[in-house]
Scaffold this active site. Sequence first.
Site, PDB file in Angstrom:
ATOM      1  N   HIS A  19     -17.282  77.397  82.127  1.00 30.55           N
ATOM      2  CA  HIS A  19     -16.553  76.343  81.258  1.00 30.55           C
ATOM      3  C   HIS A  19     -14.927  76.453  81.395  1.00 30.55           C
ATOM      4  O   HIS A  19     -14.384  75.432  81.338  1.00 30.55           O
ATOM      5  CB  HIS A  19     -17.370  75.976  79.917  1.00 30.55           C
ATOM      6  CG  HIS A  19     -18.666  75.715  79.932  1.00 30.55           C
ATOM      7  ND1 HIS A  19     -19.514  75.943  79.312  1.00 30.55           N
ATOM      8  CD2 HIS A  19     -19.322  74.733  81.105  1.00 30.55           C
ATOM      9  CE1 HIS A  19     -21.003  75.240  79.591  1.00 30.55           C
ATOM     10  NE2 HIS A  19     -20.823  74.651  80.639  1.00 30.55           N
ATOM     11  N   SER A 116     -21.467  71.291  80.122  1.00 25.62           N
ATOM     12  CA  SER A 116     -20.623  70.740  81.113  1.00 25.62           C
ATOM     13  C   SER A 116     -20.336  69.258  81.350  1.00 25.62           C
ATOM     14  O   SER A 116     -19.400  68.714  81.116  1.00 25.62           O
ATOM     15  CB  SER A 116     -21.088  71.148  82.384  1.00 25.62           C
ATOM     16  OG  SER A 116     -22.320  70.965  82.815  1.00 25.62           O
ATOM     17  N   GLU A 134     -30.111  65.232  85.913  1.00 22.08           N
ATOM     18  CA  GLU A 134     -31.104  66.242  85.030  1.00 22.08           C
ATOM     19  C   GLU A 134     -32.594  65.879  85.356  1.00 22.08           C
ATOM     20  O   GLU A 134     -33.018  64.757  85.200  1.00 22.08           O
ATOM     21  CB  GLU A 134     -30.816  66.118  83.542  1.00 22.08           C
ATOM     22  CG  GLU A 134     -31.475  67.247  82.669  1.00 22.08           C
ATOM     23  CD  GLU A 134     -31.860  68.536  83.071  1.00 22.08           C
ATOM     24  OE1 GLU A 134     -30.645  69.376  83.347  1.00 22.08           O
ATOM     25  OE2 GLU A 134     -32.776  69.181  83.347  1.00 22.08           O
ATOM     26  N   GLY A 163     -30.730  66.746  91.602  1.00 26.03           N
ATOM     27  CA  GLY A 163     -29.336  66.653  92.202  1.00 26.03           C
ATOM     28  C   GLY A 163     -29.030  67.225  93.538  1.00 26.03           C
ATOM     29  O   GLY A 163     -28.012  66.613  94.180  1.00 26.03           O
ATOM     30  N   ASP A 183     -24.750  73.715  89.225  1.00 26.66           N
ATOM     31  CA  ASP A 183     -25.051  74.764  88.283  1.00 26.66           C
ATOM     32  C   ASP A 183     -26.645  74.875  88.100  1.00 26.66           C
ATOM     33  O   ASP A 183     -27.062  74.574  87.122  1.00 26.66           O
ATOM     34  CB  ASP A 183     -24.335  74.468  87.078  1.00 26.66           C
ATOM     35  CG  ASP A 183     -24.688  75.554  85.972  1.00 26.66           C
ATOM     36  OD1 ASP A 183     -24.899  76.612  86.160  1.00 26.66           O
ATOM     37  OD2 ASP A 183     -24.393  74.861  84.696  1.00 26.66           O
TER      38      ASP A 183
HETATM   39  N1  SAM Z   1     -24.452  72.626  83.807  1.00 27.12           N
HETATM   40  C1  SAM Z   1     -24.895  72.657  82.447  1.00 27.12           C
HETATM   41  C2  SAM Z   1     -24.024  73.147  81.510  1.00 27.12           C
HETATM   42  O1  SAM Z   1     -22.910  73.934  82.111  1.00 27.12           O
HETATM   43  O2  SAM Z   1     -23.819  72.824  80.541  1.00 27.12           O
HETATM   44  C3  SAM Z   1     -26.149  73.628  82.545  1.00 27.12           C
HETATM   45  C4  SAM Z   1     -27.099  73.472  83.454  1.00 27.12           C
HETATM   46  S1  SAM Z   1     -28.728  74.501  83.166  1.00 27.12           S
HETATM   47  C5  SAM Z   1     -27.959  75.810  83.944  1.00 27.12           C
HETATM   48  C6  SAM Z   1     -29.522  73.854  84.671  1.00 27.12           C
HETATM   49  C7  SAM Z   1     -30.163  72.515  84.522  1.00 27.12           C
HETATM   50  O3  SAM Z   1     -30.729  71.962  85.769  1.00 27.12           O
HETATM   51  C8  SAM Z   1     -31.579  72.895  83.558  1.00 27.12           C
HETATM   52  O4  SAM Z   1     -31.311  71.769  82.486  1.00 27.12           O
HETATM   53  C9  SAM Z   1     -32.671  72.362  84.602  1.00 27.12           C
HETATM   54  O5  SAM Z   1     -33.636  71.617  83.977  1.00 27.12           O
HETATM   55  C10 SAM Z   1     -32.016  71.239  85.410  1.00 27.12           C
HETATM   56  N2  SAM Z   1     -32.621  71.065  86.879  1.00 27.12           N
HETATM   57  C11 SAM Z   1     -33.238  72.217  87.552  1.00 27.12           C
HETATM   58  N3  SAM Z   1     -33.456  71.770  88.798  1.00 27.12           N
HETATM   59  C12 SAM Z   1     -32.833  70.347  88.834  1.00 27.12           C
HETATM   60  C13 SAM Z   1     -32.607  69.379  89.927  1.00 27.12           C
HETATM   61  N4  SAM Z   1     -33.214  69.700  91.300  1.00 27.12           N
HETATM   62  N5  SAM Z   1     -31.953  68.633  89.947  1.00 27.12           N
HETATM   63  C14 SAM Z   1     -31.406  68.252  88.570  1.00 27.12           C
HETATM   64  N6  SAM Z   1     -31.476  69.046  87.528  1.00 27.12           N
HETATM   65  C15 SAM Z   1     -32.223  70.015  87.603  1.00 27.12           C
END
Ligand code: SAM
Length: 309
Positions: A19, A116, A134, A163, A183
């Site tokens: 971040h 984020s 998400e 994503g 991420d």
């Molecule tokens: N970027 C966020 C932050 O910095 O606050 C944290 C994200 S966390 C590390 C990863 C997230 O990706 C999780 O909530 C998970 O459910 C989601 N996720 C996992 N595979 C995914 C996909 N293929 N597409 C979108 N989201 C996904």
Amino acid sequence: MFSYRHAFHAGNHADVLKHTVLIAALERLLEKDAPLTVIDTHAGAGLYRLDGDYAGTSGEAAQGVLRLLSPDADAAPSAPARKPPVPDEPAPALARYLELVRSFNRAGQARVYPGSPFIAQHLLREQDKLKLYELHPTDARTLDANVAQLEAGRQVAVLREDGFGSATKFLPPPSRRALVLTDPSYELKTDYARTAAFVAEALKRFATGVYAVWYPIIPRPEAHELPRRLKTLANKAGKPWLHATLTVKSSKIASTPDGQGKRPGLPASGMFLINPPFTLADQLRPALAQMAAWLAQDRHAGFTLEHGG
Ligand code: SAM
């Protein structure tokens, strides 16, 4: 389907790194008036409680952001008081991160942590757009509800889609200015290869976009391979890159009396950027040095910062 929940990890050392870099990059990009599109391919829930069950169970924020906020911040009583090995005030990039986290809390408290999506939305202007992906049903619902409270209208879109699968459809955006944060949780081994393939495809569609990838530094070949693959992609495309890592402790399995050994938890992580804003490396260096000193859990703590292209 997925067991990873970012609520357990929100505000940990990896979030401090990710971040701080995200804010520094966005602030440089927002110096120009032209609209910016931010795409968060793995958004999480958007907002997290630092005084709730998840954060309390893991204790990760206590070893991360809570060490950096003022020692009297009232969040987790278990937060270890910060040892002040560095006498200076936070470097500007770290100070901006802490200021932004504080802005989500009442004075003297640290109960809410912005993920984020909320960090980006906080910084964006009216002309900018935010696309949030998400896939976890519970986190997507929470993200939707959190975003609805912003009343940001068409500026922010929440997509309950993969994503990796469809985010490139927004590239290039009409203004031809975008930052894409990737991420994943890396819960699935295939996330490493999918991240590299996603960035390759995105670069093909939009070579001047800014791409930021977070990854864990753990004893697993795919994790070591990912930054090498990203560097190769950037070099082949003739684009500049920046690679920052933060280590807070050794990755060695500690011995225990039962002979089973104890895994250390996440010891380190990295952020790899392609097409980083010009002055980012100089801004990050002093902030990384302070993170490494202030978040150290043992003598293996440290940071690296490389850039090229
Ligand atoms: N970027 C966020 C932050 O910095 O606050 C944290 C994200 S966390 C590390 C990863 C997230 O990706 C999780 O909530 C998970 O459910 C989601 N996720 C996992 N595979 C995914 C996909 N293929 N597409 C979108 N989201 C996904």
